[in-house]
Structures are given as C-alpha cells and as structure tokens.
Design a protein around this motif. Structure first.
Motif, short mmCIF file in Angstrom:
data_model
loop_
_atom_site.label_atom_id
_atom_site.label_comp_id
_atom_site.label_asym_id
_atom_site.label_seq_id
_atom_site.Cartn_x
_atom_site.Cartn_y
_atom_site.Cartn_z
N ILE A 107 23.62 16.99 50.55
CA ILE A 107 22.48 17.05 49.62
C ILE A 107 22.21 18.50 49.26
O ILE A 107 21.92 18.84 48.10
CB ILE A 107 21.22 16.43 50.27
CG1 ILE A 107 21.25 14.91 50.14
CG2 ILE A 107 19.95 16.97 49.64
CD1 ILE A 107 20.84 14.39 48.77
N ILE A 108 22.28 19.38 50.24
CA ILE A 108 22.07 20.82 49.99
C ILE A 108 23.13 21.35 49.04
O ILE A 108 22.83 22.10 48.10
CB ILE A 108 22.10 21.61 51.32
CG1 ILE A 108 20.91 21.21 52.19
CG2 ILE A 108 22.08 23.11 51.06
CD1 ILE A 108 20.97 21.77 53.61
N VAL A 109 24.39 20.94 49.24
CA VAL A 109 25.47 21.37 48.34
C VAL A 109 25.20 20.87 46.92
O VAL A 109 25.37 21.63 45.95
CB VAL A 109 26.83 20.85 48.84
CG1 VAL A 109 27.94 21.17 47.84
CG2 VAL A 109 27.17 21.47 50.20
N LEU A 122 32.11 19.55 36.12
CA LEU A 122 32.38 18.75 37.30
C LEU A 122 33.23 17.55 36.90
O LEU A 122 33.29 17.18 35.73
CB LEU A 122 31.07 18.26 37.93
CG LEU A 122 30.13 19.33 38.52
CD1 LEU A 122 28.86 18.68 39.03
CD2 LEU A 122 30.82 20.09 39.65
N ILE A 123 33.91 16.94 37.89
CA ILE A 123 34.72 15.77 37.57
C ILE A 123 33.84 14.53 37.38
O ILE A 123 34.33 13.50 36.93
CB ILE A 123 35.77 15.50 38.68
CG1 ILE A 123 35.08 15.21 40.01
CG2 ILE A 123 36.74 16.65 38.79
CD1 ILE A 123 36.01 14.69 41.07
N ILE A 164 37.13 17.47 46.29
CA ILE A 164 37.68 17.35 44.93
C ILE A 164 36.71 17.92 43.90
O ILE A 164 37.11 18.63 42.96
CB ILE A 164 38.02 15.89 44.61
CG1 ILE A 164 39.02 15.33 45.62
CG2 ILE A 164 38.57 15.77 43.19
CD1 ILE A 164 40.30 16.14 45.73
N ILE A 165 35.41 17.62 44.06
CA ILE A 165 34.41 18.14 43.13
C ILE A 165 34.44 19.66 43.11
O ILE A 165 34.47 20.29 42.04
CB ILE A 165 33.00 17.65 43.51
CG1 ILE A 165 32.83 16.17 43.14
CG2 ILE A 165 31.92 18.48 42.81
CD1 ILE A 165 31.50 15.58 43.57
N LEU A 166 34.47 20.28 44.29
CA LEU A 166 34.38 21.75 44.37
C LEU A 166 35.69 22.43 43.99
O LEU A 166 35.66 23.52 43.39
CB LEU A 166 33.93 22.16 45.76
CG LEU A 166 32.49 21.77 46.09
CD1 LEU A 166 32.15 22.07 47.54
CD2 LEU A 166 31.50 22.48 45.18
N VAL A 182 34.12 28.30 49.53
CA VAL A 182 34.23 28.48 50.98
C VAL A 182 32.83 28.50 51.60
O VAL A 182 32.59 27.86 52.64
CB VAL A 182 34.98 29.79 51.32
CG1 VAL A 182 34.98 30.02 52.83
CG2 VAL A 182 36.40 29.74 50.79
N LEU A 183 31.90 29.20 50.96
CA LEU A 183 30.53 29.27 51.48
C LEU A 183 29.89 27.89 51.49
O LEU A 183 29.26 27.49 52.48
CB LEU A 183 29.69 30.22 50.63
CG LEU A 183 28.20 30.31 51.02
CD1 LEU A 183 28.04 30.94 52.40
CD2 LEU A 183 27.41 31.11 49.98
N LEU A 184 30.05 27.13 50.40
CA LEU A 184 29.41 25.82 50.30
C LEU A 184 29.94 24.84 51.35
O LEU A 184 29.23 23.91 51.74
CB LEU A 184 29.62 25.24 48.90
CG LEU A 184 28.88 25.95 47.76
CD1 LEU A 184 29.23 25.32 46.41
CD2 LEU A 184 27.37 25.92 47.97
N LEU A 185 31.18 25.06 51.79
CA LEU A 185 31.78 24.14 52.76
C LEU A 185 32.02 24.79 54.12
O LEU A 185 32.74 24.25 54.96
CB LEU A 185 33.12 23.62 52.21
CG LEU A 185 33.04 22.75 50.95
CD1 LEU A 185 34.43 22.46 50.42
CD2 LEU A 185 32.28 21.46 51.20
N TRP A 186 31.38 25.93 54.34
CA TRP A 186 31.69 26.71 55.54
C TRP A 186 31.41 25.95 56.83
O TRP A 186 32.19 26.01 57.80
CB TRP A 186 30.91 28.04 55.55
CG TRP A 186 29.55 27.92 56.19
CD1 TRP A 186 28.38 27.60 55.58
CD2 TRP A 186 29.26 28.07 57.60
NE1 TRP A 186 27.36 27.55 56.50
CE2 TRP A 186 27.88 27.83 57.75
CE3 TRP A 186 30.02 28.39 58.72
CZ2 TRP A 186 27.24 27.90 58.98
CZ3 TRP A 186 29.39 28.44 59.95
CH2 TRP A 186 28.02 28.21 60.08
N TYR A 187 30.30 25.20 56.87
CA TYR A 187 29.89 24.59 58.14
C TYR A 187 30.85 23.50 58.61
O TYR A 187 31.36 23.57 59.75
CB TYR A 187 28.46 24.07 58.03
CG TYR A 187 27.97 23.37 59.28
CD1 TYR A 187 28.20 23.91 60.55
CD2 TYR A 187 27.31 22.14 59.21
CE1 TYR A 187 27.77 23.25 61.70
CE2 TYR A 187 26.88 21.49 60.34
CZ TYR A 187 27.11 22.04 61.59
OH TYR A 187 26.70 21.41 62.73
#
Length: 289
Positions: A107-109, A122-123, A164-166, A182-187
């Motif tokens: 949700i944060i992303v 976006l796709i 895929i979206i990112l 990378v930042l958006l998916l770092w965790y």
C-alpha cells in the motif's frame, strides 16, 4: 485480490496467466501439498523464466557499469531479471509473518506511485490502480482482525505484480533512477538476501524456515517487554516496521532521478535494519529488562 485482478481482466491480461499459475503454486504450498522448499523454488523459477522469455522482458541499464556490460548478453539478462523477481516474490513471502505487514508495505509503494503521478506509464490503468489499492485496504482490515491471511498464494502474486509494475515503470521512464525501484522494494529484497546470508553463516539451507526474521524479533521484544496479547503484539509489529518504511520511502521518493541520494536512503535503511537486528537477536537470548 485474485478476483480483483480477474475483474479487471484487460488491465492485467499480459500477466494474468503467470499470476494464476503462481497463485495455484501458492495454494498448493499453503495446503502443504508441496512441502519441499527447493521444489517450490524450482517451480517459481520455471514460471518466472517462462514469463520473461515469452514477454521479452529485459532490463537494459542499472547505472552500474559492471552489471550493464553483462546485461548486453541475452542469457545473462534473463538470469538477472529472473533473479530480481525471485528475490521480490520470496522476500514478500518472508515478510508475511505478521498481520498486514506485506499488504501494508505494498500500500505504501502504491501511495508513492500515486505521489509521483506515473499512471500513464504503468502496465495497469488508473482505475485498476485504485481497485488494487482498495483491495489491499480491505485485506489489511481483515488481516488486522485475523480473519484472512495472504499466505504463500497472496504473497507470491503481490511480489510478482509489483515486480512487473516497477520494472516497466523504470523501462518506460528513462529519466528515473533504477535505485528508486531498489528503494521501493528494499525491505522484502533485503529481508530475503539477509536471511540467505544469515543461514549460510549458520550452515543451514537458505530455503529452510526459521523464527529469526526481523519482524519476528520485533514481535518477541514487544510481547515480552510490554506483555501485550499475541494479536496486539502482532499488529503493533507491522505498524512499527511499516511506519519506518513509510518515512524512508516517502523521503527517498522525493529524489526519483537522483541516484546518489537514493543510494544514501537505501544505505540508511540497511544500516538501521542491521543494527536493530543484531540488538534484537541478542535480546532474544537475554532477559529483557
């Protein structure tokens, strides 16, 4: 979540088959039909490689010169993209140990993407974007009440969808830094990579399950320190982790094209994670004052 995707069939048509197969694999895993983590990983790899091959999905630049040289090779490119997606998919499953932790993170992303206003590239279309957002909010509410869980099935498809979206967001917006993705998916990514290294260090299979994930250590600390109920400690753990992630992602996303700044935020997040992990792991084996 899957019904939302099928409802908006045309928006997700390019990834619908892969999502459905990953969902089925997740259901089989949730039902313990396939107990072997190695077999599940192999099947994930086959599914994702097939998608990458037939959709001709490639990443052409990471702004890391050494990697970019290898990306000119088609087979290395397939390997690299497969590796990235597998890390996100399994990382999403790794962090799905507390109520709403995974769904709230995404949700944060989505909120960051809304802030950046990149709907056109976006796709999925804008209305699909809102539907996905709404579905996750409903899931979060039910998850906080312990009425429904993502499980492997939900985690797999969320990780795949956002991968895929990112990736496509970056490919369609060359002015963006790849380090924003990378930042958006770092965790979820770092949780996965850190867990692999940690298990190798203890000479265990990187695919084996354990109870020493970051969120589990925070849960243990909150539960023992404040004597909250299991459900309250569970929900509070998710809130604490995602609140910190919200701050890091929100601040970092203010520099979508500035790689150096984004790398600083990624580094801060990793250092903070590592320091807290070591302290919490030590506390787990000591009496909490």
């Amino acid at each position: 979540l899957l019904l939302t995707i099928f409802y908006d069939f045309f928006a997700f048509k390019d990834i619908l088959i892969t999502i459905s197969i990953l969902f089925i694999l997740g259901i089989i895993s949730d039902l313990k039909v396939i107990k072997s983590s190695s077999l599940r990983f192999l099947l994930q790899t086959i599914i994702i490689i097939s998608y990458i091959y037939f959709s001709d999905l490639q990443i052409y630049s990471t702004r890391v010169q050494i990697i970019d040289r290898f990306l000119d090779n088609y087979y290395f490119n397939i390997f690299f993209v497969t590796f990235c997606i597998l890390i996100v998919v399994n990382g999403s499953n790794f962090i799905d140990g507390m109520n709403s932790l995974t769904s709230t993170y995404y949700i944060i992303v989505l909120a960051i993407l809304y802030k950046l206003q990149y709907f056109d590239n976006l796709i999925i279309q804008e209305n699909s974007f809102y539907m996905l957002h709404f579905s996750l909010i409903v899931l979060i509410f039910l998850n906080f009440k312990s009425k429904i869980f993502l499980g492997d099935s939900g985690s797999y498809i969320l990780g795949f969808i956002f991968s895929i979206i990112l990736i496509n967001l970056y490919l369609n917006n060359p002015q963006l830094s790849p380090f924003l993705i990378v930042l958006l998916l770092w965790y979820p990514c770092f949780e996965n990579l850190f867990s692999i290294l940690r298990k190798f260090n203890f000479k265990r299979s990187p695919l084996s399950a354990d109870k020493n994930h970051f969120h589990q250590l925070i849960f243990f600390y909150i539960r023992k320190k404040y004597n909250f109920s299991i459900l309250t400690s569970n929900n509070l753990t998710s809130c604490v982790i995602n609140f910190v992630n919200l701050i890091i992602l929100f601040l970092g996303s203010g520099f979508p094209s500035h790689s150096q700044t984004l790398i600083i935020y990624i580094t801060i997040a990793i250092i903070l994670y590592s320091i807290l992990y070591i302290k919490l792991l030590n506390l787990k084996f000591k009496k909490i004052i």
